[in-house]
Design a protein around this motif. Structure first.
Motif, PDB file in Angstrom:
ATOM      1  N   PHE A 197       0.825  -1.204   0.000  1.00 15.74           N
ATOM      2  CA  PHE A 197       0.000   0.000   0.000  1.00 15.74           C
ATOM      3  C   PHE A 197       0.865   1.261   0.000  1.00 15.74           C
ATOM      4  CE2 PHE A 197      -1.861   3.388   2.617  1.00 15.74           C
ATOM      5  CZ  PHE A 197      -2.944   3.725   1.821  1.00 15.74           C
ATOM      6  N   HIS A 198       1.830   1.320   0.898  1.00 15.25           N
ATOM      7  CA  HIS A 198       2.673   2.507   0.986  1.00 15.25           C
ATOM      8  C   HIS A 198       3.574   2.659  -0.241  1.00 15.25           C
ATOM      9  CE1 HIS A 198       1.307   2.379   5.165  1.00 15.25           C
ATOM     10  NE2 HIS A 198       1.498   3.680   5.121  1.00 15.25           N
ATOM     11  N   ALA A 199       4.008   1.564  -0.819  1.00 11.79           N
ATOM     12  CA  ALA A 199       4.806   1.645  -2.049  1.00 11.79           C
ATOM     13  C   ALA A 199       3.970   2.241  -3.183  1.00 11.79           C
ATOM     14  CB  ALA A 199       5.322   0.264  -2.440  1.00 11.79           C
ATOM     15  N   ARG A 200       2.690   1.887  -3.242  1.00  9.73           N
ATOM     16  CA  ARG A 200       1.808   2.464  -4.269  1.00  9.73           C
ATOM     17  C   ARG A 200       1.644   3.971  -4.090  1.00  9.73           C
ATOM     18  NH1 ARG A 200      -2.499  -2.291  -3.849  1.00  9.73           N
ATOM     19  NH2 ARG A 200      -1.495  -3.742  -5.269  1.00  9.73           N
ATOM     20  N   LEU A 201       1.747   4.434  -2.857  1.00 16.01           N
ATOM     21  CA  LEU A 201       1.680   5.870  -2.591  1.00 16.01           C
ATOM     22  C   LEU A 201       3.053   6.534  -2.723  1.00 16.01           C
ATOM     23  CD1 LEU A 201      -0.761   6.077   0.456  1.00 16.01           C
ATOM     24  CD2 LEU A 201      -1.236   6.592  -1.942  1.00 16.01           C
ATOM     25  N   ARG A 202       4.041   5.776  -3.170  1.00 12.62           N
ATOM     26  CA  ARG A 202       5.402   6.249  -3.435  1.00 12.62           C
ATOM     27  C   ARG A 202       6.173   6.619  -2.173  1.00 12.62           C
ATOM     28  NH1 ARG A 202       2.997   9.982  -7.252  1.00 12.62           N
ATOM     29  NH2 ARG A 202       4.214  11.534  -6.141  1.00 12.62           N
ATOM     30  N   PHE A 203       5.870   5.944  -1.070  1.00 17.00           N
ATOM     31  CA  PHE A 203       6.699   6.086   0.121  1.00 17.00           C
ATOM     32  C   PHE A 203       7.979   5.297  -0.112  1.00 17.00           C
ATOM     33  CE2 PHE A 203       2.833   7.469   2.113  1.00 17.00           C
ATOM     34  CZ  PHE A 203       3.225   8.237   3.192  1.00 17.00           C
ATOM     35  N   THR A 204       9.089   5.780   0.415  1.00 13.30           N
ATOM     36  CA  THR A 204      10.363   5.069   0.324  1.00 13.30           C
ATOM     37  C   THR A 204      10.911   4.842   1.728  1.00 13.30           C
ATOM     38  OG1 THR A 204      11.592   7.134   0.054  1.00 13.30           O
ATOM     39  CG2 THR A 204      10.912   5.988  -1.958  1.00 13.30           C
ATOM     40  N   LYS A 205      11.761   3.846   1.846  1.00 13.89           N
ATOM     41  CA  LYS A 205      12.310   3.482   3.146  1.00 13.89           C
ATOM     42  C   LYS A 205      13.277   4.559   3.634  1.00 13.89           C
ATOM     43  CE  LYS A 205      14.711  -0.169   5.623  1.00 13.89           C
ATOM     44  NZ  LYS A 205      15.417  -1.429   5.521  1.00 13.89           N
ATOM     45  N   LEU A 206      13.067   4.970   4.860  1.00 16.72           N
ATOM     46  CA  LEU A 206      13.944   5.933   5.511  1.00 16.72           C
ATOM     47  C   LEU A 206      14.867   5.224   6.495  1.00 16.72           C
ATOM     48  CD1 LEU A 206      14.611   8.946   6.012  1.00 16.72           C
ATOM     49  CD2 LEU A 206      12.807   8.939   7.735  1.00 16.72           C
ATOM     50  N   GLY A 207      14.348   4.180   7.125  1.00 23.13           N
ATOM     51  CA  GLY A 207      15.133   3.436   8.101  1.00 23.13           C
ATOM     52  C   GLY A 207      14.303   2.336   8.723  1.00 23.13           C
ATOM     53  N   HIS A 208      14.834   1.740   9.758  1.00 26.26           N
ATOM     54  CA  HIS A 208      14.108   0.679  10.453  1.00 26.26           C
ATOM     55  C   HIS A 208      14.463   0.754  11.933  1.00 26.26           C
ATOM     56  CE1 HIS A 208      18.033  -1.103   9.559  1.00 26.26           C
ATOM     57  NE2 HIS A 208      17.860  -1.802  10.663  1.00 26.26           N
ATOM     58  N   GLY A 209      13.663   0.082  12.719  1.00 26.29           N
ATOM     59  CA  GLY A 209      13.922   0.103  14.145  1.00 26.29           C
ATOM     60  C   GLY A 209      13.238  -1.045  14.861  1.00 26.29           C
ATOM     61  N   GLU A 210      13.514  -1.120  16.133  1.00 27.77           N
ATOM     62  CA  GLU A 210      12.905  -2.119  17.001  1.00 27.77           C
ATOM     63  C   GLU A 210      12.495  -1.377  18.282  1.00 27.77           C
ATOM     64  OE1 GLU A 210      13.936  -6.402  19.087  1.00 27.77           O
ATOM     65  OE2 GLU A 210      15.311  -5.595  17.599  1.00 27.77           O
ATOM     66  N   PRO A 211      11.274  -0.780  18.272  1.00 31.58           N
ATOM     67  CA  PRO A 211      10.867   0.041  19.412  1.00 31.58           C
ATOM     68  C   PRO A 211      10.829  -0.715  20.733  1.00 31.58           C
ATOM     69  CG  PRO A 211       9.043  -0.263  17.881  1.00 31.58           C
ATOM     70  CD  PRO A 211      10.262  -0.855  17.254  1.00 31.58           C
ATOM     71  N   TYR A 212      10.653  -2.019  20.653  1.00 34.35           N
ATOM     72  CA  TYR A 212      10.782  -2.883  21.825  1.00 34.35           C
ATOM     73  C   TYR A 212      11.125  -4.277  21.332  1.00 34.35           C
ATOM     74  CZ  TYR A 212       5.849  -3.905  20.797  1.00 34.35           C
ATOM     75  OH  TYR A 212       4.669  -4.237  20.172  1.00 34.35           O
ATOM     76  N   PRO A 213      11.694  -5.119  22.169  1.00 30.02           N
ATOM     77  CA  PRO A 213      12.148  -6.441  21.716  1.00 30.02           C
ATOM     78  C   PRO A 213      11.032  -7.230  21.007  1.00 30.02           C
ATOM     79  CG  PRO A 213      12.943  -6.021  23.930  1.00 30.02           C
ATOM     80  CD  PRO A 213      11.989  -4.899  23.588  1.00 30.02           C
ATOM     81  N   GLY A 214      11.376  -7.731  19.839  1.00 34.30           N
ATOM     82  CA  GLY A 214      10.452  -8.545  19.063  1.00 34.30           C
ATOM     83  C   GLY A 214       9.537  -7.758  18.143  1.00 34.30           C
ATOM     84  N   LYS A 215       9.612  -6.432  18.155  1.00 34.47           N
ATOM     85  CA  LYS A 215       8.762  -5.587  17.311  1.00 34.47           C
ATOM     86  C   LYS A 215       9.638  -4.874  16.293  1.00 34.47           C
ATOM     87  CE  LYS A 215       5.084  -3.211  16.110  1.00 34.47           C
ATOM     88  NZ  LYS A 215       3.982  -3.822  15.423  1.00 34.47           N
ATOM     89  N   ALA A 216       9.579  -5.329  15.033  1.00 38.05           N
ATOM     90  CA  ALA A 216      10.355  -4.713  13.957  1.00 38.05           C
ATOM     91  C   ALA A 216       9.453  -3.764  13.173  1.00 38.05           C
ATOM     92  CB  ALA A 216      10.912  -5.781  13.030  1.00 38.05           C
ATOM     93  N   VAL A 217       9.944  -2.562  12.916  1.00 39.28           N
ATOM     94  CA  VAL A 217       9.196  -1.586  12.133  1.00 39.28           C
ATOM     95  C   VAL A 217      10.104  -0.971  11.078  1.00 39.28           C
ATOM     96  CG1 VAL A 217       7.601  -1.029  14.010  1.00 39.28           C
ATOM     97  CG2 VAL A 217       9.678   0.320  13.725  1.00 39.28           C
ATOM     98  N   ARG A 218       9.461  -0.408  10.071  1.00 34.68           N
ATOM     99  CA  ARG A 218      10.181   0.353   9.044  1.00 34.68           C
ATOM    100  C   ARG A 218       9.629   1.760   9.051  1.00 34.68           C
ATOM    101  NH1 ARG A 218       9.915  -4.398   4.769  1.00 34.68           N
ATOM    102  NH2 ARG A 218      11.695  -5.535   5.548  1.00 34.68           N
ATOM    103  N   TYR A 219      10.511   2.721   8.843  1.00 35.02           N
ATOM    104  CA  TYR A 219      10.120   4.111   8.751  1.00 35.02           C
ATOM    105  C   TYR A 219      10.166   4.507   7.283  1.00 35.02           C
ATOM    106  CZ  TYR A 219      11.021   3.706  13.693  1.00 35.02           C
ATOM    107  OH  TYR A 219      11.005   3.271  14.989  1.00 35.02           O
ATOM    108  N   LEU A 220       9.064   5.058   6.806  1.00 34.95           N
ATOM    109  CA  LEU A 220       8.924   5.422   5.411  1.00 34.95           C
ATOM    110  C   LEU A 220       8.664   6.917   5.297  1.00 34.95           C
ATOM    111  CD1 LEU A 220       6.444   2.576   4.362  1.00 34.95           C
ATOM    112  CD2 LEU A 220       8.948   2.507   4.327  1.00 34.95           C
ATOM    113  N   THR A 221       9.002   7.491   4.138  1.00 39.79           N
ATOM    114  CA  THR A 221       8.769   8.899   3.897  1.00 39.79           C
ATOM    115  C   THR A 221       8.437   9.120   2.439  1.00 39.79           C
ATOM    116  OG1 THR A 221       9.672  11.115   4.246  1.00 39.79           O
ATOM    117  CG2 THR A 221      11.211   9.430   3.472  1.00 39.79           C
ATOM    118  N   ARG A 222       7.836  10.274   2.170  1.00 35.95           N
ATOM    119  CA  ARG A 222       7.583  10.687   0.790  1.00 35.95           C
ATOM    120  C   ARG A 222       7.338  12.185   0.773  1.00 35.95           C
ATOM    121  NH1 ARG A 222       3.293  10.153  -2.971  1.00 35.95           N
ATOM    122  NH2 ARG A 222       4.026  12.230  -3.274  1.00 35.95           N
TER     123      ARG A 222
END
Length: 65
Positions: free
Chosen positions: A36-61
């Motif tokens: 969905f976010h790729a269709r809106l032309r968001f691109t990867k800014l970075g990634h993180g693990e706000p707490y153990p076992g939770k992986a997230v990606r940060y996107l921007t456009r």
């Protein structure tokens, strides 16, 4: 279509406030959200693990959508 409409309204508001880009956090285990976010032309800014076992990606456009 609801999520796309929400982003469009938020992007219009953000641009009117003088912002030049949007950023969001996407659950790293949700391929549907990635697509969905790729269709809106968001691109990867970075990634993180706000707490153990939770992986997230940060996107921007740049605005406008």
């Amino acid at each position: 279509g609801l999520a796309r409409a929400l982003y469009a309204r938020f992007a219009a508001w953000a641009a009117a406030q003088g912002h030049d880009r949007l950023a969001c956090e996407v659950d790293g285990t949700n391929p549907g959200s990635e697509t969905f976010h790729a269709r809106l032309r968001f691109t990867k800014l970075g990634h993180g693990e706000p707490y153990p076992g939770k992986a997230v990606r940060y996107l921007t456009r740049p605005l406008p959508l």
